[in-house]
Design a protein around this motif. Structure first.
Motif, PDB file in Angstrom:
ATOM      1  N   ALA A  20      21.086  60.770  74.003  1.00 14.93           N
ATOM      2  CA  ALA A  20      21.807  59.440  74.393  1.00 14.93           C
ATOM      3  C   ALA A  20      20.855  58.431  73.806  1.00 14.93           C
ATOM      4  CB  ALA A  20      22.203  59.193  76.001  1.00 14.93           C
ATOM      5  N   ALA A  21      21.192  57.199  73.526  1.00 10.00           N
ATOM      6  CA  ALA A  21      20.323  56.047  73.143  1.00 10.00           C
ATOM      7  C   ALA A  21      21.085  54.812  73.815  1.00 10.00           C
ATOM      8  CB  ALA A  21      19.972  56.207  71.664  1.00 10.00           C
ATOM      9  N   ALA A  22      20.342  53.704  73.517  1.00 10.66           N
ATOM     10  CA  ALA A  22      20.875  52.510  73.613  1.00 10.66           C
ATOM     11  C   ALA A  22      21.611  52.052  72.625  1.00 10.66           C
ATOM     12  CB  ALA A  22      19.800  51.410  74.098  1.00 10.66           C
ATOM     13  N   ALA A  23      22.802  51.450  73.014  1.00 10.83           N
ATOM     14  CA  ALA A  23      23.522  50.985  71.521  1.00 10.83           C
ATOM     15  C   ALA A  23      23.116  49.677  71.092  1.00 10.83           C
ATOM     16  CB  ALA A  23      24.901  50.328  72.464  1.00 10.83           C
ATOM     17  N   PRO A  24      23.126  49.902  69.893  1.00 11.66           N
ATOM     18  CA  PRO A  24      22.339  48.851  68.812  1.00 11.66           C
ATOM     19  C   PRO A  24      23.526  47.767  68.795  1.00 11.66           C
ATOM     20  CG  PRO A  24      23.421  50.649  67.505  1.00 11.66           C
ATOM     21  CD  PRO A  24      23.613  51.077  69.037  1.00 11.66           C
ATOM     22  N   ASP A  25      22.786  46.627  68.629  1.00 14.01           N
ATOM     23  CA  ASP A  25      23.919  45.169  68.379  1.00 14.01           C
ATOM     24  C   ASP A  25      24.758  45.357  67.229  1.00 14.01           C
ATOM     25  OD1 ASP A  25      22.038  44.225  66.200  1.00 14.01           O
ATOM     26  OD2 ASP A  25      20.613  43.379  67.662  1.00 14.01           O
ATOM     27  N   ARG A  26      25.331  44.539  66.990  1.00 12.35           N
ATOM     28  CA  ARG A  26      26.262  44.208  65.651  1.00 12.35           C
ATOM     29  C   ARG A  26      25.631  44.066  64.394  1.00 12.35           C
ATOM     30  NH1 ARG A  26      32.151  43.506  67.156  1.00 12.35           N
ATOM     31  NH2 ARG A  26      32.185  43.161  69.275  1.00 12.35           N
ATOM     32  N   GLY A  27      24.393  43.303  64.692  1.00 19.58           N
ATOM     33  CA  GLY A  27      23.586  42.905  63.271  1.00 19.58           C
ATOM     34  C   GLY A  27      23.026  44.007  62.694  1.00 19.58           C
ATOM     35  N   ALA A  28      22.450  45.131  63.613  1.00 17.52           N
ATOM     36  CA  ALA A  28      21.833  46.269  63.470  1.00 17.52           C
ATOM     37  C   ALA A  28      22.835  47.355  62.756  1.00 17.52           C
ATOM     38  CB  ALA A  28      21.232  47.071  64.384  1.00 17.52           C
ATOM     39  N   ILE A  29      23.982  47.346  63.301  1.00 19.47           N
ATOM     40  CA  ILE A  29      25.001  48.243  62.573  1.00 19.47           C
ATOM     41  C   ILE A  29      25.535  47.738  61.373  1.00 19.47           C
ATOM     42  CG2 ILE A  29      27.565  49.017  62.982  1.00 19.47           C
ATOM     43  CD1 ILE A  29      26.742  48.751  66.012  1.00 19.47           C
ATOM     44  N   ALA A  30      25.697  46.531  61.122  1.00 20.48           N
ATOM     45  CA  ALA A  30      26.069  45.842  59.810  1.00 20.48           C
ATOM     46  C   ALA A  30      25.028  46.194  58.836  1.00 20.48           C
ATOM     47  CB  ALA A  30      26.384  44.199  59.983  1.00 20.48           C
ATOM     48  N   ALA A  31      23.899  46.188  59.287  1.00 19.02           N
ATOM     49  CA  ALA A  31      22.798  46.470  58.542  1.00 19.02           C
ATOM     50  C   ALA A  31      22.820  47.722  57.902  1.00 19.02           C
ATOM     51  CB  ALA A  31      21.312  46.029  58.870  1.00 19.02           C
ATOM     52  N   LEU A  32      22.964  48.897  58.887  1.00 24.98           N
ATOM     53  CA  LEU A  32      22.927  50.097  58.851  1.00 24.98           C
ATOM     54  C   LEU A  32      24.142  50.448  57.850  1.00 24.98           C
ATOM     55  CD1 LEU A  32      22.384  52.151  61.944  1.00 24.98           C
ATOM     56  CD2 LEU A  32      21.005  52.351  59.878  1.00 24.98           C
ATOM     57  N   LEU A  33      25.122  49.828  57.762  1.00 21.71           N
ATOM     58  CA  LEU A  33      26.281  49.955  57.160  1.00 21.71           C
ATOM     59  C   LEU A  33      26.111  49.796  55.678  1.00 21.71           C
ATOM     60  CD1 LEU A  33      29.235  51.314  57.291  1.00 21.71           C
ATOM     61  CD2 LEU A  33      29.967  49.106  57.855  1.00 21.71           C
ATOM     62  N   ARG A  34      25.648  48.651  55.476  1.00 22.95           N
ATOM     63  CA  ARG A  34      25.295  47.860  54.274  1.00 22.95           C
ATOM     64  C   ARG A  34      24.349  48.992  53.396  1.00 22.95           C
ATOM     65  NH1 ARG A  34      24.988  43.146  56.645  1.00 22.95           N
ATOM     66  NH2 ARG A  34      22.566  43.171  56.986  1.00 22.95           N
ATOM     67  N   GLY A  35      23.164  49.395  54.313  1.00 24.78           N
ATOM     68  CA  GLY A  35      22.532  50.370  53.606  1.00 24.78           C
ATOM     69  C   GLY A  35      22.884  51.707  53.207  1.00 24.78           C
ATOM     70  N   ALA A  36      23.934  52.202  54.130  1.00 26.43           N
ATOM     71  CA  ALA A  36      24.538  53.611  53.755  1.00 26.43           C
ATOM     72  C   ALA A  36      25.387  53.472  52.448  1.00 26.43           C
ATOM     73  CB  ALA A  36      25.257  53.816  54.866  1.00 26.43           C
ATOM     74  N   ARG A  37      26.170  52.260  52.504  1.00 25.16           N
ATOM     75  CA  ARG A  37      27.186  51.985  51.496  1.00 25.16           C
ATOM     76  C   ARG A  37      26.249  51.882  50.193  1.00 25.16           C
ATOM     77  NH1 ARG A  37      31.245  47.979  54.652  1.00 25.16           N
ATOM     78  NH2 ARG A  37      32.670  49.593  55.382  1.00 25.16           N
ATOM     79  N   ALA A  38      25.085  51.323  50.163  1.00 26.15           N
ATOM     80  CA  ALA A  38      24.179  51.147  48.928  1.00 26.15           C
ATOM     81  C   ALA A  38      23.567  52.487  48.598  1.00 26.15           C
ATOM     82  CB  ALA A  38      23.135  50.227  49.165  1.00 26.15           C
ATOM     83  N   GLY A  39      23.945  53.340  49.523  1.00 25.37           N
ATOM     84  CA  GLY A  39      23.272  54.919  49.075  1.00 25.37           C
ATOM     85  C   GLY A  39      21.993  55.244  49.761  1.00 25.37           C
ATOM     86  N   GLU A  40      21.428  54.603  50.676  1.00 26.32           N
ATOM     87  CA  GLU A  40      20.337  54.819  51.142  1.00 26.32           C
ATOM     88  C   GLU A  40      20.292  56.132  52.174  1.00 26.32           C
ATOM     89  OE1 GLU A  40      18.758  51.016  52.969  1.00 26.32           O
ATOM     90  OE2 GLU A  40      19.055  49.990  51.220  1.00 26.32           O
ATOM     91  N   ALA A  41      19.662  56.931  52.037  1.00 26.83           N
ATOM     92  CA  ALA A  41      19.778  58.189  52.677  1.00 26.83           C
ATOM     93  C   ALA A  41      19.153  58.013  54.254  1.00 26.83           C
ATOM     94  CB  ALA A  41      19.028  59.433  52.095  1.00 26.83           C
ATOM     95  N   ALA A  42      18.288  57.260  54.302  1.00 25.29           N
ATOM     96  CA  ALA A  42      18.136  57.061  55.742  1.00 25.29           C
ATOM     97  C   ALA A  42      18.909  56.272  56.683  1.00 25.29           C
ATOM     98  CB  ALA A  42      16.642  56.322  55.876  1.00 25.29           C
ATOM     99  N   ALA A  43      19.493  55.292  55.914  1.00 24.88           N
ATOM    100  CA  ALA A  43      20.635  54.424  56.700  1.00 24.88           C
ATOM    101  C   ALA A  43      21.870  55.394  56.701  1.00 24.88           C
ATOM    102  CB  ALA A  43      21.124  53.212  55.794  1.00 24.88           C
ATOM    103  N   GLN A  44      22.289  56.026  55.871  1.00 20.60           N
ATOM    104  CA  GLN A  44      23.473  57.101  55.910  1.00 20.60           C
ATOM    105  C   GLN A  44      23.131  57.902  57.209  1.00 20.60           C
ATOM    106  OE1 GLN A  44      23.170  58.723  52.002  1.00 20.60           O
ATOM    107  NE2 GLN A  44      24.633  57.309  51.332  1.00 20.60           N
ATOM    108  N   PHE A  45      21.815  58.681  57.129  1.00 20.60           N
ATOM    109  CA  PHE A  45      21.496  59.363  58.357  1.00 20.60           C
ATOM    110  C   PHE A  45      21.971  58.597  59.844  1.00 20.60           C
ATOM    111  CE2 PHE A  45      18.745  61.504  61.545  1.00 20.60           C
ATOM    112  CZ  PHE A  45      19.270  62.860  61.299  1.00 20.60           C
ATOM    113  N   ALA A  46      20.919  57.765  59.805  1.00 18.73           N
ATOM    114  CA  ALA A  46      21.131  56.825  61.071  1.00 18.73           C
ATOM    115  C   ALA A  46      22.482  56.564  61.378  1.00 18.73           C
ATOM    116  CB  ALA A  46      20.122  55.599  60.788  1.00 18.73           C
ATOM    117  N   LEU A  47      23.256  56.029  60.397  1.00 19.50           N
ATOM    118  CA  LEU A  47      24.768  55.691  60.858  1.00 19.50           C
ATOM    119  C   LEU A  47      25.380  56.663  61.222  1.00 19.50           C
ATOM    120  CD1 LEU A  47      26.965  53.502  60.553  1.00 19.50           C
ATOM    121  CD2 LEU A  47      27.417  54.075  58.355  1.00 19.50           C
ATOM    122  N   ALA A  48      25.353  58.082  60.715  1.00 21.28           N
ATOM    123  CA  ALA A  48      25.927  59.295  61.214  1.00 21.28           C
ATOM    124  C   ALA A  48      25.445  59.462  62.576  1.00 21.28           C
ATOM    125  CB  ALA A  48      25.512  60.329  60.324  1.00 21.28           C
ATOM    126  N   GLU A  49      24.132  59.363  63.167  1.00 20.37           N
ATOM    127  CA  GLU A  49      23.677  59.450  64.332  1.00 20.37           C
ATOM    128  C   GLU A  49      24.618  58.601  65.431  1.00 20.37           C
ATOM    129  OE1 GLU A  49      19.562  61.281  64.783  1.00 20.37           O
ATOM    130  OE2 GLU A  49      19.343  59.219  63.867  1.00 20.37           O
TER     131      GLU A  49
END
Length: 142
Positions: A20-49
């Motif tokens: 379990a982890a603390a819920a990230p804020d909307r800005g962090a989620i948006a940044a992860l989503l942008r990175g994941a869509r841009a093909g950044e593997a670390a962001a894709q993994f973090a978004l999946a988690e």
């Protein structure tokens, strides 16, 4: 190459619940989503988690698997490990796939993912213990 006795390991209960982890804020989620869509593997993994950590009723395992697959395709061994554990454990909206789950764990371990190698080692030891116990039970029956 790591080899495990597949029939024995297939019956082992596997849990793939991330801590379990603390819920990230909307800005962090948006940044992860942008990175994941841009093909950044670390962001894709973090978004999946993140998708796996949501409250049980709001989890999106199929979407998390898609991001894990994308990160794994770029060589992120941790993504293969987590995807393998999910497939081994199954879920209400994810059927268990033992063969594919083990293959992904092996792939992650061979790529240097130490947690995957450790998990495979524990599974092999447990499978060996089960086989020895069965032999002992059979001996006692005769």
């Amino acid at each position: 190459m790591l080899l495990l006795p597949l029939p024995a390991v297939a019956r082992l209960p596997i849990q793939a619940e991330p801590p379990a982890a603390a819920a990230p804020d909307r800005g962090a989620i948006a940044a992860l989503l942008r990175g994941a869509r841009a093909g950044e593997a670390a962001a894709q993994f973090a978004l999946a988690e993140l998708l796996l950590r949501d409250p049980p009723g709001a989890r999106d395992i199929p979407e998390a698997l898609r991001w894990l697959e994308a990160a794994g395709a770029q060589g992120l061994a941790a993504a293969d490990r987590l995807r393998g554990l999910l497939l081994l454990g199954g879920a209400p909206d994810l059927p268990r796939d033992t063969a594919r789950g083990l293959a992904l764990l092996r792939q992650a371990a061979e790529a240097g993912d130490l947690p995957a190698a450790a998990r495979l080692g524990r599974m092999a030891a447990l499978a060996e213990d089960i086989a020895l116990l069965r032999q002992e039970v059979d001996r006692c029956r005769t």
